[in-house]
Design a protein around this motif. Sequence first.
Motif, PDB file in Angstrom:
ATOM      1  N   THR A  57       0.935  -1.175  -0.109  1.00  0.00           N
ATOM      2  CA  THR A  57      -0.014  -0.079   0.129  1.00  0.00           C
ATOM      3  C   THR A  57       0.950   1.118  -0.106  1.00  0.00           C
ATOM      4  O   THR A  57       1.819   1.170   0.736  1.00  0.00           O
ATOM      5  CB  THR A  57      -1.016   0.153   1.150  1.00  0.00           C
ATOM      6  OG1 THR A  57      -1.557  -1.339   1.398  1.00  0.00           O
ATOM      7  CG2 THR A  57      -1.843   1.100   1.140  1.00  0.00           C
ATOM      8  N   GLY A  58       0.428   2.175  -0.469  1.00  0.00           N
ATOM      9  CA  GLY A  58       1.104   3.480  -0.644  1.00  0.00           C
ATOM     10  C   GLY A  58       1.486   4.141   0.723  1.00  0.00           C
ATOM     11  O   GLY A  58       2.387   4.222   1.452  1.00  0.00           O
ATOM     12  N   THR A  59      -0.084   4.406   1.347  1.00  0.00           N
ATOM     13  CA  THR A  59       0.175   4.883   2.545  1.00  0.00           C
ATOM     14  C   THR A  59      -0.851   4.054   3.426  1.00  0.00           C
ATOM     15  O   THR A  59      -2.011   4.136   2.713  1.00  0.00           O
ATOM     16  CB  THR A  59      -0.235   6.480   2.727  1.00  0.00           C
ATOM     17  OG1 THR A  59       0.835   7.060   1.961  1.00  0.00           O
ATOM     18  CG2 THR A  59      -0.175   6.903   4.069  1.00  0.00           C
ATOM     19  N   VAL A  60      -0.521   3.778   4.661  1.00  0.00           N
ATOM     20  CA  VAL A  60      -1.450   3.141   5.622  1.00  0.00           C
ATOM     21  C   VAL A  60      -1.765   4.229   6.657  1.00  0.00           C
ATOM     22  O   VAL A  60      -0.883   4.609   7.161  1.00  0.00           O
ATOM     23  CB  VAL A  60      -0.895   1.858   6.312  1.00  0.00           C
ATOM     24  CG1 VAL A  60      -1.803   1.490   7.352  1.00  0.00           C
ATOM     25  CG2 VAL A  60      -1.002   0.924   5.248  1.00  0.00           C
ATOM     26  N   ILE A  61      -3.348   4.522   6.807  1.00  0.00           N
ATOM     27  CA  ILE A  61      -3.616   5.435   7.836  1.00  0.00           C
ATOM     28  C   ILE A  61      -4.300   4.515   8.763  1.00  0.00           C
ATOM     29  O   ILE A  61      -5.035   3.621   8.838  1.00  0.00           O
ATOM     30  CB  ILE A  61      -4.587   6.422   7.340  1.00  0.00           C
ATOM     31  CG1 ILE A  61      -3.984   7.390   6.058  1.00  0.00           C
ATOM     32  CG2 ILE A  61      -5.029   7.333   8.054  1.00  0.00           C
ATOM     33  CD1 ILE A  61      -5.020   7.948   5.429  1.00  0.00           C
ATOM     34  N   ALA A  98      -6.951  10.806   4.234  1.00  0.00           N
ATOM     35  CA  ALA A  98      -7.108  10.092   2.962  1.00  0.00           C
ATOM     36  C   ALA A  98      -7.510  11.064   2.080  1.00  0.00           C
ATOM     37  O   ALA A  98      -7.136  10.854   0.959  1.00  0.00           O
ATOM     38  CB  ALA A  98      -8.135   8.916   3.489  1.00  0.00           C
ATOM     39  N   ALA A  99      -8.647  12.151   2.320  1.00  0.00           N
ATOM     40  CA  ALA A  99      -9.127  12.809   1.207  1.00  0.00           C
ATOM     41  C   ALA A  99      -7.728  13.776   0.765  1.00  0.00           C
ATOM     42  O   ALA A  99      -7.677  14.055  -0.426  1.00  0.00           O
ATOM     43  CB  ALA A  99     -10.197  13.595   1.694  1.00  0.00           C
ATOM     44  N   ALA A 100      -7.010  14.404   1.713  1.00  0.00           N
ATOM     45  CA  ALA A 100      -6.288  15.322   1.281  1.00  0.00           C
ATOM     46  C   ALA A 100      -5.108  14.450   0.198  1.00  0.00           C
ATOM     47  O   ALA A 100      -4.678  15.084  -0.542  1.00  0.00           O
ATOM     48  CB  ALA A 100      -5.556  15.763   2.450  1.00  0.00           C
ATOM     49  N   ARG A 144      -2.284  10.600  -4.125  1.00  0.00           N
ATOM     50  CA  ARG A 144      -1.711   9.450  -3.840  1.00  0.00           C
ATOM     51  C   ARG A 144      -2.950   8.562  -3.243  1.00  0.00           C
ATOM     52  O   ARG A 144      -3.918   9.166  -2.588  1.00  0.00           O
ATOM     53  CB  ARG A 144      -0.848  10.102  -2.654  1.00  0.00           C
ATOM     54  CG  ARG A 144       0.277  10.791  -2.943  1.00  0.00           C
ATOM     55  CD  ARG A 144       1.326   9.944  -3.833  1.00  0.00           C
ATOM     56  NE  ARG A 144       2.461  10.752  -4.380  1.00  0.00           N
ATOM     57  CZ  ARG A 144       2.499  11.319  -5.549  1.00  0.00           C
ATOM     58  NH1 ARG A 144       1.694  11.306  -6.149  1.00  0.00           N
ATOM     59  NH2 ARG A 144       3.695  12.056  -5.684  1.00  0.00           N
ATOM     60  N   SER A 145      -2.609   7.233  -3.245  1.00  0.00           N
ATOM     61  CA  SER A 145      -3.403   6.357  -2.625  1.00  0.00           C
ATOM     62  C   SER A 145      -3.317   6.131  -1.266  1.00  0.00           C
ATOM     63  O   SER A 145      -2.178   6.271  -0.727  1.00  0.00           O
ATOM     64  CB  SER A 145      -3.175   5.019  -3.447  1.00  0.00           C
ATOM     65  OG  SER A 145      -1.903   4.250  -3.103  1.00  0.00           O
ATOM     66  N   ARG A 199       0.609  16.962   1.559  1.00  0.00           N
ATOM     67  CA  ARG A 199       1.852  17.373   0.400  1.00  0.00           C
ATOM     68  C   ARG A 199       3.250  17.233   1.016  1.00  0.00           C
ATOM     69  O   ARG A 199       3.976  16.929  -0.130  1.00  0.00           O
ATOM     70  CB  ARG A 199       1.903  18.834   1.053  1.00  0.00           C
ATOM     71  CG  ARG A 199       0.573  19.759   0.528  1.00  0.00           C
ATOM     72  CD  ARG A 199       0.455  21.257   0.880  1.00  0.00           C
ATOM     73  NE  ARG A 199      -0.617  21.877   0.325  1.00  0.00           N
ATOM     74  CZ  ARG A 199      -0.925  23.234   0.655  1.00  0.00           C
ATOM     75  NH1 ARG A 199      -0.363  23.580   1.517  1.00  0.00           N
ATOM     76  NH2 ARG A 199      -1.951  23.715   0.222  1.00  0.00           N
ATOM     77  N   SER A 200       3.588  16.777   2.276  1.00  0.00           N
ATOM     78  CA  SER A 200       5.075  16.155   2.451  1.00  0.00           C
ATOM     79  C   SER A 200       5.066  14.733   2.060  1.00  0.00           C
ATOM     80  O   SER A 200       5.893  14.396   1.527  1.00  0.00           O
ATOM     81  CB  SER A 200       4.988  16.112   4.065  1.00  0.00           C
ATOM     82  OG  SER A 200       6.256  15.430   4.415  1.00  0.00           O
ATOM     83  N   ILE A 201       3.888  14.015   1.967  1.00  0.00           N
ATOM     84  CA  ILE A 201       4.017  12.474   1.409  1.00  0.00           C
ATOM     85  C   ILE A 201       3.845  12.640  -0.166  1.00  0.00           C
ATOM     86  O   ILE A 201       4.870  11.988  -0.599  1.00  0.00           O
ATOM     87  CB  ILE A 201       2.638  11.950   1.786  1.00  0.00           C
ATOM     88  CG1 ILE A 201       2.820  11.455   3.304  1.00  0.00           C
ATOM     89  CG2 ILE A 201       2.488  10.349   0.857  1.00  0.00           C
ATOM     90  CD1 ILE A 201       1.678  10.872   3.887  1.00  0.00           C
ATOM     91  N   ALA A 202       3.370  13.630  -0.767  1.00  0.00           N
ATOM     92  CA  ALA A 202       3.495  13.787  -2.128  1.00  0.00           C
ATOM     93  C   ALA A 202       4.884  14.129  -2.612  1.00  0.00           C
ATOM     94  O   ALA A 202       5.211  13.634  -3.842  1.00  0.00           O
ATOM     95  CB  ALA A 202       2.479  14.678  -2.609  1.00  0.00           C
ATOM     96  N   GLU A 203       5.471  14.951  -1.882  1.00  0.00           N
ATOM     97  CA  GLU A 203       6.762  15.413  -2.231  1.00  0.00           C
ATOM     98  C   GLU A 203       7.748  14.132  -1.877  1.00  0.00           C
ATOM     99  O   GLU A 203       8.899  14.520  -2.477  1.00  0.00           O
ATOM    100  CB  GLU A 203       7.375  16.481  -1.311  1.00  0.00           C
ATOM    101  CG  GLU A 203       6.259  17.858  -1.783  1.00  0.00           C
ATOM    102  CD  GLU A 203       6.480  18.762  -0.766  1.00  0.00           C
ATOM    103  OE1 GLU A 203       7.497  18.811   0.369  1.00  0.00           O
ATOM    104  OE2 GLU A 203       5.903  20.014  -1.107  1.00  0.00           O
TER     105      GLU A 203
END
Length: 372
Positions: A4-8, A19-21, A27-28, A367-371
Motif C-alpha cells: 500500500t502507498g500509505t496506511v492510515i 485520506a481525502a487530502a 496519492r493512494s 503535501r509532505s507525502i506527495a513530495e
Amino acid sequence: MTDTGTVIVGAGPAGLACAAALRKNGRSSLILESADNLAASWRRHYDRLHLHTAKAHSGLPGMPMPGEFPRYPSRLQVIDYLETYARANDVRIRFRKSVTRIRREQGWIVETIDGDAFDARTVVIATGLSKAPIRPVWKGQESFAGKILHSSEFANAKALGGGRVLVVGFGNSAGEIALECAEEGLEIGMSVRGPVNIVPLEMFGIPTATIAIAQRYFPYRLVDAVNAPLLRLRYRDMERLGLQKSTDGPLTNIAEKDRTPLIDIGTMAEIRIGRIRIYPGIKSSDRHQVHFADGRSADFDTIVLATGYRPSLEAVLPDFVERFDGADRPKRGDLQPRSDGLYFCGFNPASTGLLRQIGIEAISIARSIAER
C-alpha cells in the motif's frame, strides 16, 4: 503482505481528512480501523455532545458542513457528516483491523491482530489523543459501594438511575456531564483537584473559537493578557465558588501544557445557584462515603471519572521511548518526528477547534507525502 502507498491508522476525522487530502494530491491510501464503522469514538460519546466550535470552522478539507446544520452540530450530525465525507472522497477503509505493531524495515510494516501485514511507504497514525481512558486510583476505591464509570461509558443522566453523582474532573466532558445531571434533578458534585481556566462558549454573540482564530497570529501570552479582563469580569466569583484559577491563561495552558479550558455552556450557572457543589481532589472512599483533601466528606451513589485519555502509542510503536524522548506523544506541531515517513495527525489540542486543526495537519501531511 499487502503493498500500500500509505496506511492510515484510524477512521476518525483525522484519518478521513488525511485520506481525502492524499487523494487530492494523487496519492493512494488505505485506512485500518479497529471498530466496525468509522467515527467510532464519536459513536461512543455521551448523547448530548455538541461541537464547541461553529460549523463554519469545523469542516474537513474540501467539504464544509451542511448549511442546514445548527451553529454547533450535534454528535449525530458530526457522524452523518463524516460518513458523507468518506463517501464523497471515495475513502478506502478496512474495518475490524486492529493494529498491533508498526515497525520500520525498508519501508513500514503495519501488523494487525488477525495476522495481516501491510507494507507501506508511509504511515499516518490518526488515532488521536482520546485512545485509552485515564482512570485515577485512590485509597479505598475498591470498597466503594456504588458505581464507578469513566466518561467514555456515560451515555446520559437517566441511565445512571438517579441518586447522588460525583463527577471527577473539570474539563469539557466533566462540565457537560455535571450540567446534564443537574438539569435532570440529580444531587451532583464535582471533584476539582487543581487550578482551572474557564471560557464562555460565546463572547458578544461570537463563538470563542472564532475569536481565537482571529487572534491566532499574535503571541498566545499577549492574547491571554488582552482577554484576561473580560474573563475576570465574567468569572470573578470562581474562588468564592471553590475553584482555583490557573495562574496561566487558557491559551498558555493549551500551548505549553496541552490543557484545555472548560468551555462554559451553563455549568457555571448551576454551580452559582448551588445545584452543582464543588469539592477538591478525592483522598479516599469507604462504601458510599467519599473523603476529600480538605477534610470534607459526602455520600455518593455514582462516580463518573471525566479524567481524560492518553494516546496509548506505546502499544503499537516498538521505538516509542526513543521516538518521543520519554513523552507520550509527538511534540506540539511535530507531524513527522523523525522525518522517516511516520506521521501523526490529530495530536495537537487547539483553541481554534480540533476539527479545524486536523484539517490543517492533514493538508500538510499529504503535501509532505506527495513530495517524497
